[in-house]
Enzyme design. Structure first.
Site, PDB file in Angstrom:
ATOM      1  N   HIS A 144     -46.113  -5.267  92.031  1.00  0.00           N
ATOM      2  CA  HIS A 144     -44.595  -5.267  92.668  1.00  0.00           C
ATOM      3  C   HIS A 144     -44.230  -6.528  93.477  1.00  0.00           C
ATOM      4  CE1 HIS A 144     -45.131  -2.125  89.867  1.00  0.00           C
ATOM      5  NE2 HIS A 144     -45.236  -1.051  91.095  1.00  0.00           N
ATOM      6  N   ASP A 172     -45.337  -4.494  84.481  1.00  0.00           N
ATOM      7  CA  ASP A 172     -45.099  -4.317  85.782  1.00  0.00           C
ATOM      8  C   ASP A 172     -43.493  -3.820  85.898  1.00  0.00           C
ATOM      9  OD1 ASP A 172     -44.067  -4.492  88.340  1.00  0.00           O
ATOM     10  OD2 ASP A 172     -45.514  -5.746  88.735  1.00  0.00           O
ATOM     11  N   HIS A 173     -43.437  -2.446  85.947  1.00  0.00           N
ATOM     12  CA  HIS A 173     -42.037  -2.036  85.567  1.00  0.00           C
ATOM     13  C   HIS A 173     -40.993  -2.527  86.788  1.00  0.00           C
ATOM     14  CE1 HIS A 173     -42.821   0.919  89.046  1.00  0.00           C
ATOM     15  NE2 HIS A 173     -41.539   0.941  89.206  1.00  0.00           N
TER      16      HIS A 173
HETATM   17  C1  BG6 Z   1     -45.711   2.391  91.016  1.00  0.00           C
HETATM   18  C2  BG6 Z   1     -46.707   3.007  92.002  1.00  0.00           C
HETATM   19  O1  BG6 Z   1     -46.389   1.440  90.414  1.00  0.00           O
HETATM   20  O2  BG6 Z   1     -44.391   2.071  91.696  1.00  0.00           O
HETATM   21  C3  BG6 Z   1     -46.127   4.275  92.902  1.00  0.00           C
HETATM   22  O3  BG6 Z   1     -47.874   3.452  91.586  1.00  0.00           O
HETATM   23  C4  BG6 Z   1     -44.699   3.823  93.490  1.00  0.00           C
HETATM   24  O4  BG6 Z   1     -46.843   4.510  94.060  1.00  0.00           O
HETATM   25  C5  BG6 Z   1     -43.957   3.231  92.250  1.00  0.00           C
HETATM   26  O5  BG6 Z   1     -44.197   5.170  93.825  1.00  0.00           O
HETATM   27  C6  BG6 Z   1     -42.559   2.773  93.027  1.00  0.00           C
HETATM   28  O6  BG6 Z   1     -41.913   2.553  91.750  1.00  0.00           O
HETATM   29  P1  BG6 Z   1     -40.201   2.628  91.890  1.00  0.00           P
HETATM   30  O7  BG6 Z   1     -39.481   2.121  90.753  1.00  0.00           O
HETATM   31  O8  BG6 Z   1     -39.674   4.107  92.237  1.00  0.00           O
HETATM   32  O9  BG6 Z   1     -39.852   1.872  93.184  1.00  0.00           O
END
Ligand code: BG6
Length: 486
Positions: free
Chosen positions: A240, A177-178
């Site tokens: 997230h 989960d980045h």
């Molecule tokens: C991803 C989603 O996990 O997270 C995308 O699939 C989203 O739809 C993205 O745009 C958002 O990540 P960040 O790091 O740009 O907030």
């Protein structure tokens, strides 16, 4: 001799590998954090020689590396090689194994990154297992990173966990989960547990409610095909937002070890009050931005929400009856991820305030991105008045405090943690299933007559009016606490 380390990227020529993984590994190399004898093997369907792969990646690294440096790339490039094959191809996995062995008797340390469509996760794990590439031994670690989405609902996530567990032990599985790798998200634990001043207030006695916003200004762009089958609840909430909620609400872990932290997070998710159908109408909002149905790849009449807001409760001693409002959407006014801790109003006001003066309660804004920092709002006396007050701000900005630090890209951090065997920033099977258990009720509920009315919102706005009403019913308001000079 040190143990060789091989990083195999399944989906090695794909978008994620090009934009994030290889640039992230290059950055680790530049910082001297990649094991000295590390090799990176791209594995994908297309035919390519090792040199062609290196050249292909160079083009993207120039564009996506945080700090591009041609001389360092020239040193790094020979570490890249390529094997072509599909994900259930026995012969190709034999070739891959021979390539990783490189004439040696054992594979050494291996990190396998599944940057592929979820339907292939199990076949890759099975192939790795059948070719003896993930068996535990003393001759080096064998770990697998699994990209999202992890399941489409609770049943498929449970099935995927069972399938992966037939080939791998839980401690070999690193589910991505980045958001967990964002510096500001990691700082949540430090902020809460390395300071004494906030934690005593961090509970139902002092906190009125919590807001978690993950707003995006981009629309679905060219991803409509994927997005329409996911929608905002699967794309942003199940992963997230649930992780942000867990880190905000969890009890102090016994230690900073992966299991201690993940135990506490799982307990929060398991304590979420189930969203029974009769609550959907008053506790949830769903909406689509105007124009979504015209985007390429969106089926006519799609009911996929691009925006949602939820009012959720955590039924435990700390949080009983404190609402957590979560919202996320595409095509909103700005990109902003923030957590607002709204404290209660003072119990008694002895100041002679004018009739229409509304005293604002203290709030803390934890700014995850893009204006990384923390802001605290409190009341102050306006000079040269008897007792007029104004809400003022005390703020901390990463950029002021830590100078021109280039924030590491999330994938760089995750790759490093997985190489080092620290799973704290990855989700565990019980945590993921608890998040699905809660989200499934909402997602499935949205397909029934109990669903709130699908509303629409203008691209570039803050979302539908219904989201304001969700808070307005309890005389609360969404806050924007993190604008640059808020
Ligand atoms: C991803 C989603 O996990 O997270 C995308 O699939 C989203 O739809 C993205 O745009 C958002 O990540 P960040 O790091 O740009 O907030």
């Amino acid at each position: 001799m040190t143990t060789p380390t091989t990083i195999v990227i399944f989906g090695g020529s794909g978008d994620l590998a090009r934009r994030k993984l290889v640039p992230g590994l290059f950055s680790l190399y530049q910082k001297g954090r990649l094991p000295e004898n590390a090799r990176i093997v791209g594995y994908s369907r297309s035919e390519m020689t090792h040199t062609a792969y290196q050249e292909f990646m160079r083009g993207y690294a120039e564009q996506f590396a945080k700090t591009w440096n041609a001389a360092q790339w020239a040193e790094f490039e020979p570490k890249l090689s390529y094997v072509s094959g599909v994900f259930d191809d026995d012969a190709a996995f034999s070739r891959l194994k021979t390539h990783v062995l490189d004439g040696d008797d054992n594979l050494g340390d291996c990190l396998y990154y599944m940057s592929i469509a979820p339907r292939f996760f199990t076949s890759v794990a099975q192939q790795l297992h059948e070719h003896g590439m993930v068996q535990k031994s003393d001759a080096g670690f064998k770990r697998v990173i699994v990209e999202k989405p992890f399941g489409h609902d609770l049943a498929s996530a449970q099935q995927l966990n069972r399938d992966l567990h037939s080939y791998l032990d839980e401690d070999q599985i690193y589910r991505i989960d980045h958001y967990l790798a964002k510096e500001t998200v990691q700082n949540l634990m430090v902020f809460r547990f390395a300071n004494t001043i906030f934690e005593p207030l961090w509970n139902r006695n002092f906190i009125d409610h919590v807001q978690i916003t993950a707003a995006e200004s981009v629309d679905v762009g060219s991803r409509a095909g994927y997005y329409d089958s996911a929608g905002v609840l699967r794309d942003m909430f199940q992963n997230h937002l649930m992780q942000l909620l867990a880190l905000t609400a969890m009890e102090p872990p016994a230690s900073f070890s992966a299991d201690a932290v993940r135990n506490e997070k799982a307990k929060v998710l398991q304590s979420l009050r189930p969203m029974i159908p009769s609550r959907l109408g008053t506790q949830t909002v769903r909406a689509q931005y105007e124009g979504y149905l015209d985007a390429d790849g969106v089926p006519a009449g799609s009911q996929t929400p691009t925006y949602a807001a939820l009012k959720v409760y955590i039924d435990n001693w700390r949080w009983k009856d404190v609402p957590f409002y979560l919202r996320s959407g595409k095509a909103l006014k700005t990109k902003a991820t923030e957590i607002i801790i709204q404290f209660k109003k003072p119990p008694h006001m002895m100041f002679p305030l004018s009739k229409d003066y509304v005293i604002s309660s203290n709030f803390l804004a934890i700014c995850i991105q893009p204006h990384e920092g923390i802001h605290l709002r409190f009341e102050a006396k306006v000079p040269d008045t008897d007792s007029d007050m104004e809400s003022v701000l005390m703020d901390f900005h990463y950029s002021d405090e830590f100078g021109e630090i280039i924030m590491p890209q999330a994938y760089e951090k995750l790759l490093l943690e997985a190489l080092e065997g620290d799973a704290t920033l990855f989700t565990r099977s019980d945590g993921i299933e608890a998040a699905w258990t809660f989200m499934d009720d909402v997602i499935k509920g949205f397909e029934t007559d109990y669903a709130p009315r699908m509303t629409s919102y203008k691209p570039g706005s803050w979302g539908p009016d219904a989201a304001d009403e969700l808070l307005g019913r309890s005389r609360r308001k969404w806050r924007h606490g993190c604008a640059e000079h808020e």
